[in-house]
Scaffold this motif. Sequence first.
Motif, PDB file in Angstrom:
ATOM      1  N   THR A 122     -61.912 -41.690  12.010  1.00  0.00           N
ATOM      2  CA  THR A 122     -61.334 -41.691  13.365  1.00  0.00           C
ATOM      3  C   THR A 122     -61.248 -43.118  13.906  1.00  0.00           C
ATOM      4  O   THR A 122     -60.226 -43.524  14.461  1.00  0.00           O
ATOM      5  CB  THR A 122     -62.219 -40.839  14.314  1.00  0.00           C
ATOM      6  N   TYR A 123     -62.329 -43.860  13.716  1.00  0.00           N
ATOM      7  CA  TYR A 123     -62.353 -45.248  14.191  1.00  0.00           C
ATOM      8  C   TYR A 123     -61.321 -46.088  13.435  1.00  0.00           C
ATOM      9  O   TYR A 123     -60.626 -46.915  14.018  1.00  0.00           O
ATOM     10  CB  TYR A 123     -63.762 -45.831  13.999  1.00  0.00           C
ATOM     11  N   ARG A 124     -61.199 -45.817  12.109  1.00  0.00           N
ATOM     12  CA  ARG A 124     -60.228 -46.561  11.297  1.00  0.00           C
ATOM     13  C   ARG A 124     -58.813 -46.323  11.813  1.00  0.00           C
ATOM     14  O   ARG A 124     -58.011 -47.242  11.957  1.00  0.00           O
ATOM     15  CB  ARG A 124     -60.327 -46.117   9.836  1.00  0.00           C
ATOM     16  N   ARG A 125     -58.512 -45.058  12.123  1.00  0.00           N
ATOM     17  CA  ARG A 125     -57.167 -44.732  12.654  1.00  0.00           C
ATOM     18  C   ARG A 125     -56.926 -45.411  13.997  1.00  0.00           C
ATOM     19  O   ARG A 125     -55.831 -45.860  14.297  1.00  0.00           O
ATOM     20  CB  ARG A 125     -57.017 -43.216  12.794  1.00  0.00           C
ATOM     21  N   HIS A 126     -57.989 -45.459  14.808  1.00  0.00           N
ATOM     22  CA  HIS A 126     -57.910 -46.118  16.113  1.00  0.00           C
ATOM     23  C   HIS A 126     -57.531 -47.596  15.929  1.00  0.00           C
ATOM     24  O   HIS A 126     -56.660 -48.123  16.628  1.00  0.00           O
ATOM     25  CB  HIS A 126     -59.262 -45.968  16.820  1.00  0.00           C
ATOM     26  N   LEU A 127     -58.181 -48.254  14.938  1.00  0.00           N
ATOM     27  CA  LEU A 127     -57.883 -49.665  14.673  1.00  0.00           C
ATOM     28  C   LEU A 127     -56.463 -49.851  14.125  1.00  0.00           C
ATOM     29  O   LEU A 127     -55.766 -50.800  14.492  1.00  0.00           O
ATOM     30  CB  LEU A 127     -58.895 -50.247  13.680  1.00  0.00           C
ATOM     31  N   GLN A 128     -56.039 -48.912  13.277  1.00  0.00           N
ATOM     32  CA  GLN A 128     -54.670 -48.983  12.733  1.00  0.00           C
ATOM     33  C   GLN A 128     -53.648 -48.881  13.875  1.00  0.00           C
ATOM     34  O   GLN A 128     -52.634 -49.580  13.880  1.00  0.00           O
ATOM     35  CB  GLN A 128     -54.440 -47.859  11.716  1.00  0.00           C
ATOM     36  N   HIS A 129     -53.964 -48.011  14.827  1.00  0.00           N
ATOM     37  CA  HIS A 129     -53.087 -47.827  15.986  1.00  0.00           C
ATOM     38  C   HIS A 129     -53.016 -49.131  16.812  1.00  0.00           C
ATOM     39  O   HIS A 129     -51.937 -49.557  17.234  1.00  0.00           O
ATOM     40  CB  HIS A 129     -53.600 -46.663  16.843  1.00  0.00           C
ATOM     41  N   ILE A 130     -54.169 -49.760  17.009  1.00  0.00           N
ATOM     42  CA  ILE A 130     -54.214 -51.040  17.749  1.00  0.00           C
ATOM     43  C   ILE A 130     -53.333 -52.081  17.051  1.00  0.00           C
ATOM     44  O   ILE A 130     -52.558 -52.796  17.689  1.00  0.00           O
ATOM     45  CB  ILE A 130     -55.672 -51.571  17.863  1.00  0.00           C
ATOM     46  N   ALA A 131     -53.452 -52.142  15.720  1.00  0.00           N
ATOM     47  CA  ALA A 131     -52.669 -53.127  14.950  1.00  0.00           C
ATOM     48  C   ALA A 131     -51.175 -52.871  15.107  1.00  0.00           C
ATOM     49  O   ALA A 131     -50.385 -53.807  15.269  1.00  0.00           O
ATOM     50  CB  ALA A 131     -53.067 -53.079  13.478  1.00  0.00           C
ATOM     51  N   GLN A 132     -50.789 -51.587  15.081  1.00  0.00           N
ATOM     52  CA  GLN A 132     -49.366 -51.245  15.214  1.00  0.00           C
ATOM     53  C   GLN A 132     -48.842 -51.552  16.620  1.00  0.00           C
ATOM     54  O   GLN A 132     -47.735 -52.041  16.789  1.00  0.00           O
ATOM     55  CB  GLN A 132     -49.147 -49.755  14.902  1.00  0.00           C
ATOM     56  N   GLU A 133     -49.675 -51.266  17.613  1.00  0.00           N
ATOM     57  CA  GLU A 133     -49.235 -51.433  19.006  1.00  0.00           C
ATOM     58  C   GLU A 133     -49.272 -52.894  19.459  1.00  0.00           C
ATOM     59  O   GLU A 133     -48.377 -53.363  20.156  1.00  0.00           O
ATOM     60  CB  GLU A 133     -50.141 -50.603  19.950  1.00  0.00           C
ATOM     61  N   ASN A 134     -50.333 -53.602  19.065  1.00  0.00           N
ATOM     62  CA  ASN A 134     -50.566 -54.949  19.623  1.00  0.00           C
ATOM     63  C   ASN A 134     -50.509 -56.086  18.603  1.00  0.00           C
ATOM     64  O   ASN A 134     -50.705 -57.244  18.960  1.00  0.00           O
ATOM     65  CB  ASN A 134     -51.942 -54.992  20.323  1.00  0.00           C
ATOM     66  N   GLY A 135     -50.307 -55.732  17.332  1.00  0.00           N
ATOM     67  CA  GLY A 135     -50.237 -56.777  16.299  1.00  0.00           C
ATOM     68  C   GLY A 135     -51.575 -56.989  15.614  1.00  0.00           C
ATOM     69  O   GLY A 135     -52.636 -56.744  16.196  1.00  0.00           O
ATOM     70  N   GLU A 136     -51.496 -57.442  14.376  1.00  0.00           N
ATOM     71  CA  GLU A 136     -52.708 -57.555  13.541  1.00  0.00           C
ATOM     72  C   GLU A 136     -53.666 -58.646  14.007  1.00  0.00           C
ATOM     73  O   GLU A 136     -54.867 -58.567  13.771  1.00  0.00           O
ATOM     74  CB  GLU A 136     -52.318 -57.754  12.062  1.00  0.00           C
ATOM     75  N   MET A 137     -53.133 -59.664  14.708  1.00  0.00           N
ATOM     76  CA  MET A 137     -54.004 -60.765  15.146  1.00  0.00           C
ATOM     77  C   MET A 137     -55.058 -60.308  16.156  1.00  0.00           C
ATOM     78  O   MET A 137     -56.130 -60.898  16.251  1.00  0.00           O
ATOM     79  CB  MET A 137     -53.179 -61.914  15.745  1.00  0.00           C
ATOM     80  N   VAL A 138     -54.747 -59.243  16.901  1.00  0.00           N
ATOM     81  CA  VAL A 138     -55.726 -58.706  17.870  1.00  0.00           C
ATOM     82  C   VAL A 138     -56.981 -58.250  17.126  1.00  0.00           C
ATOM     83  O   VAL A 138     -58.111 -58.544  17.536  1.00  0.00           O
ATOM     84  CB  VAL A 138     -55.101 -57.533  18.681  1.00  0.00           C
ATOM     85  N   LEU A 139     -56.771 -57.553  16.006  1.00  0.00           N
ATOM     86  CA  LEU A 139     -57.913 -57.089  15.203  1.00  0.00           C
ATOM     87  C   LEU A 139     -58.643 -58.274  14.574  1.00  0.00           C
ATOM     88  O   LEU A 139     -59.873 -58.285  14.500  1.00  0.00           O
ATOM     89  CB  LEU A 139     -57.443 -56.160  14.080  1.00  0.00           C
TER      90      LEU A 139
END
Length: 315
Positions: A122-139
């Motif tokens: 679940t947490y992994r999917r949450h992070l994938q969503h963040i990357a898609q929405e805000n870009g990989e540099m945020v992660l």
Amino acid sequence: MGERLVVLIGPTAVGKTKMSIELAKRLNGEIISGDSMQIYKGMDIGTAKIKPEEMEGIPHHLIDIKDPAESFSVAEFQQLVRPLIREIARRGRLPMIVGGTGLYIQSVIYDYHFSDAPSDETYRRHLQHIAQENGEMVLYEKLKDVDPKSAERIHPHNVRRVIRALEVYHCTGKTITEWQKTETPELLYDAVIVGLTMEREQLYQRINERVDQMVAEGLLEEVRALYKRGLRDCQSIQAIGYKEIYAYLDGHLSFEEAIEQLKQNSRRYAKRQLTWFRNKMAVRWFDMTDFSKFAEKRDEILQYIEGKLQQKTNI
């Protein structure tokens, strides 16, 4: 100790394929690909996969075993390779792992227990969503905050590894570096680890020439076939040689820019590979800068391997 094993590593374009065939012929070897992308069918040119006519009758394993839509993990590689090593040894042949994906090779020859690494889908999917929405540099910035050591090792655009490092931290409160320190890896095989290296300018020139050759052999058509299948958020498409052409097909880059980026990314990758191998494995390095002396270098490597294997037999 376990079975005898030869490991041949080195950066992209250094000449591992040619050397591995020459060594395998003389050592009665079978080759296991230690490359995380050559497992994919239909991804031949961009991964510099060995052609059947170049194999010279030497059996090759772990090439073309997955569809590009499928994912593939270090743990899966480990599970496939260890029984293969046993099987090849039982046939009286010498198993040889050849490739440039250091983490994959390390996972096989040392006693790492990847199944013990905590995960949270679940947490992994949450992070994938963040990357898609805000870009990989945020992660990546998030990783730099919680685990600067891993951030130094992991490329900002390698989203999968950034997410994995954050996931381990989320699950354990420990950085992946700290978690790995609790593992005390032992070498599982009577392994002889040989590395090929090359003066940087020469290596970079070979990389640039290889990319030009890939283009001439039809890299664009190969990538376009995957693109037309609608393959998008797959592990395979993150590979160097594919993501750059995708950017061209998406209209973000001109073809010339995509090829220039591909060359640059390949050069950077080679540099990271060398750093990784030097820090993580006990390697005996051989310099391949003067390719005209290939036969001499091959004989030198052969002598080294045979001497080491003989020592291990006598212990």
